[in-house]
Design a protein around this motif. Structure first.
Motif, PDB file in Angstrom:
ATOM      1  N   THR A 103      -0.231 -22.647  -8.207  1.00 15.84           N
ATOM      2  CA  THR A 103      -0.373 -22.507  -6.761  1.00 15.84           C
ATOM      3  C   THR A 103       0.802 -23.126  -6.010  1.00 15.84           C
ATOM      4  O   THR A 103       1.232 -22.615  -4.974  1.00 15.84           O
ATOM      5  N   ARG A 151       0.152 -16.560  10.852  1.00 18.17           N
ATOM      6  CA  ARG A 151       0.879 -17.828  10.904  1.00 18.17           C
ATOM      7  C   ARG A 151       0.575 -18.563  12.195  1.00 18.17           C
ATOM      8  O   ARG A 151       0.285 -19.747  12.212  1.00 18.17           O
ATOM      9  N   GLU A 169      -9.898 -21.363  -7.415  1.00 19.48           N
ATOM     10  CA  GLU A 169     -10.413 -21.819  -8.712  1.00 19.48           C
ATOM     11  C   GLU A 169     -11.941 -21.886  -8.693  1.00 19.48           C
ATOM     12  O   GLU A 169     -12.605 -21.544  -9.667  1.00 19.48           O
ATOM     13  N   THR A 191      -1.510 -25.087   0.352  1.00 22.86           N
ATOM     14  CA  THR A 191      -1.563 -24.255  -0.849  1.00 22.86           C
ATOM     15  C   THR A 191      -2.482 -24.859  -1.907  1.00 22.86           C
ATOM     16  O   THR A 191      -3.172 -24.140  -2.631  1.00 22.86           O
ATOM     17  N   ALA A 235      -3.616 -24.869 -12.658  1.00 16.83           N
ATOM     18  CA  ALA A 235      -3.768 -24.143 -11.395  1.00 16.83           C
ATOM     19  C   ALA A 235      -2.856 -24.727 -10.323  1.00 16.83           C
ATOM     20  O   ALA A 235      -2.294 -23.990  -9.510  1.00 16.83           O
ATOM     21  N   ASP A 264       0.823  -1.209   0.000  1.00 13.93           N
ATOM     22  CA  ASP A 264       0.000   0.000   0.000  1.00 13.93           C
ATOM     23  C   ASP A 264       0.856   1.258   0.000  1.00 13.93           C
ATOM     24  O   ASP A 264       0.410   2.309   0.452  1.00 13.93           O
ATOM     25  N   GLY A 289      -5.640 -23.082  -3.286  1.00 15.30           N
ATOM     26  CA  GLY A 289      -5.693 -22.874  -4.730  1.00 15.30           C
ATOM     27  C   GLY A 289      -7.010 -23.355  -5.301  1.00 15.30           C
ATOM     28  O   GLY A 289      -7.604 -22.706  -6.176  1.00 15.30           O
ATOM     29  N   ALA A 290      -7.477 -24.477  -4.798  1.00 18.73           N
ATOM     30  CA  ALA A 290      -8.762 -25.001  -5.255  1.00 18.73           C
ATOM     31  C   ALA A 290      -9.891 -24.034  -4.918  1.00 18.73           C
ATOM     32  O   ALA A 290     -10.781 -23.786  -5.740  1.00 18.73           O
ATOM     33  N   GLU A 350       6.827 -20.036   1.166  1.00 16.32           N
ATOM     34  CA  GLU A 350       7.597 -20.798   2.144  1.00 16.32           C
ATOM     35  C   GLU A 350       9.025 -20.272   2.241  1.00 16.32           C
ATOM     36  O   GLU A 350       9.604 -20.191   3.319  1.00 16.32           O
ATOM     37  N   HIS A 391      -4.139  -5.750  -4.234  1.00 13.75           N
ATOM     38  CA  HIS A 391      -4.688  -4.709  -3.375  1.00 13.75           C
ATOM     39  C   HIS A 391      -5.343  -3.606  -4.175  1.00 13.75           C
ATOM     40  O   HIS A 391      -6.172  -2.875  -3.651  1.00 13.75           O
ATOM     41  N   TRP A 420      -7.370 -27.433 -13.949  1.00 20.84           N
ATOM     42  CA  TRP A 420      -6.991 -27.704 -12.567  1.00 20.84           C
ATOM     43  C   TRP A 420      -5.491 -27.962 -12.449  1.00 20.84           C
ATOM     44  O   TRP A 420      -4.830 -27.426 -11.552  1.00 20.84           O
ATOM     45  N   ALA A 424       2.878 -27.630   3.577  1.00 20.34           N
ATOM     46  CA  ALA A 424       2.623 -26.406   2.810  1.00 20.34           C
ATOM     47  C   ALA A 424       1.906 -26.742   1.507  1.00 20.34           C
ATOM     48  O   ALA A 424       1.038 -25.998   1.054  1.00 20.34           O
ATOM     49  N   HIS A 435      -4.745  -8.197   5.029  1.00 22.71           N
ATOM     50  CA  HIS A 435      -4.705  -6.758   4.798  1.00 22.71           C
ATOM     51  C   HIS A 435      -4.451  -5.980   6.082  1.00 22.71           C
ATOM     52  O   HIS A 435      -3.998  -4.848   6.031  1.00 22.71           O
ATOM     53  N   GLY A 470       3.173 -21.130  -3.667  1.00 18.12           N
ATOM     54  CA  GLY A 470       3.282 -21.612  -2.295  1.00 18.12           C
ATOM     55  C   GLY A 470       4.734 -21.768  -1.893  1.00 18.12           C
ATOM     56  O   GLY A 470       5.118 -21.428  -0.767  1.00 18.12           O
TER      57      GLY A 470
END
Lengths: 201, 201
Positions: free
Chosen positions: A156, B118, B164, B156, A152, A31, B160-161, A164, A110, A149, B152, B110, A160
């Motif tokens: 992802t 976490r 989608e 993720t 995706a 931001d 991610g799903a 990490e 954002h 899928w 992870a 945000h 991810g």
DNA sequence: AGTAACTCGAACAATGCTGTTCGACAAGGT
DNA sequence: ACCTTGTCGAACAGCATTGTTCGAGTTACT
């Protein structure tokens, strides 16, 4: 939208400086204000508004540039030959690029509408999709899940991994192999053995 | 921090109404203002500040409640028996919960510091981790990748799903099977065959 | 050298938000 | 019935932001 043609030399320099500074600032703070960015670019706020009509337009430009660069880097990857090895090569080139622009994506989320972000991702995505379909045709990637899928999943998992790494739970050196091993397994057709990943680099 | 004890009856009612309204508003707009939330709760803005010292504290409370509920839902899942089938059961229960609170996570990101998010995720994560380790001990899950990484991946891929589905590219009915098939493949040890997923009605 | 393009700082208006204070009022508990 | 607890609206101060205007000064092209 600022063009690189017709502008004076210093103007082009400033546009580039603003884009660089904006990228740097937005990575630190999604931001970040226009004032911050202008200051980081060593430029007055008015000058910035002379090149970008609004903050949104600036963020868009930064994001477009990042995605374009990523796309170019990915275009250089050789995707011929064995699809699994090609996937490994693609991952090796992708994950660093995505890791760098990952905070930029957050900034974009954002301020930019989701459909805009999706649209800009389409090009890089196509590359993954074509590789997926080639691997399917060769019988090494699975058919029992939708192509959308699996694409995706690629997206992802790589993102991810970037998260990490950012959180310090995954060593950057181990990332490429971990991602590759995971994706190769996820793409393997049911019944086929999960491939062993030979350590790279 | 508002407690449920010692408060008057209507105060408790209002706190609940505020929490509900906040969740609803934040899902629609992660940057929803306190005014919007108070109005949606049918409550004055002053009343809201009477219960939550700041907007941040309110968002935190909403997020904590969502995570807690998710954790409880996941705790009800039977994770004994074959680890692969247990994973399928866990996915079946997880993805809907996560899908619902996915926009809430964005709102939390945000306004809340990353370490807070976490920390709140640790509990649900532990459940996945223990299942992973049980499957490893049974020889059905891979050892060649770090446990942190595989956890992870679970996280993720499920998120991610949810994305989608939100984007309309994945049918909600097909989600559970797709996630399960993907994760089972990703968790399978190298050399072992990728398991076939039997469609779950 | 001349001219058009560009830059700069300061100041401006317009919002929109958070968080607080005030006084009057209603509702809950005992 | 009483009094604590909570509620409400309006209004306030404070802050940060975006985007614009002005005039004066600089810099690059030709």
């Amino acid at each position: 939208m600022p063009v690189t043609t017709g502008k004076r030399a210093d103007a082009q320099r400033n546009v580039a400086a603003i884009l660089d500074a904006a990228a740097a600032c937005l990575v630190r703070d999604p931001d970040a204000s226009v004032s911050d960015i202008a200051a980081a670019a060593g430029v007055g706020r008015v000058t910035l508004y002379g090149h970008f009509a609004s903050r949104t337009e600036l963020v868009d430009a930064v994001f477009v540039r990042a995605v374009t660069r990523a796309h170019e880097a990915l275009d250089a990857v050789d995707l011929t030959g064995d699809a699994r090895q090609a996937l490994a090569r693609l991952v090796a080139s992708s994950w660093q690029v995505i890791d760098e622009s990952r905070m930029l994506l957050v900034a974009a989320q954002h301020t930019l509408p989701p459909e805009r972000i999706r649209k800009l991702h389409e090009n890089p995505m196509r590359r993954v999709r074509s590789l997926l379909e080639r691997g399917r045709a060769a019988g090494v990637f699975r058919f029992d899940l939708p192509a959308d899928w699996l694409v995706a999943v690629f997206y992802t998992v790589v993102h991810g991994a970037a998260d990490e790494i950012g959180a310090g739970r995954l060593a950057a050196e181990a990332a490429a192999d971990a991602i590759t091993a995971t994706l190769l397994a996820a793409f393997t057709p049911p019944g086929d053995p999960v491939p062993q990943v030979t350590a790279t680099g």
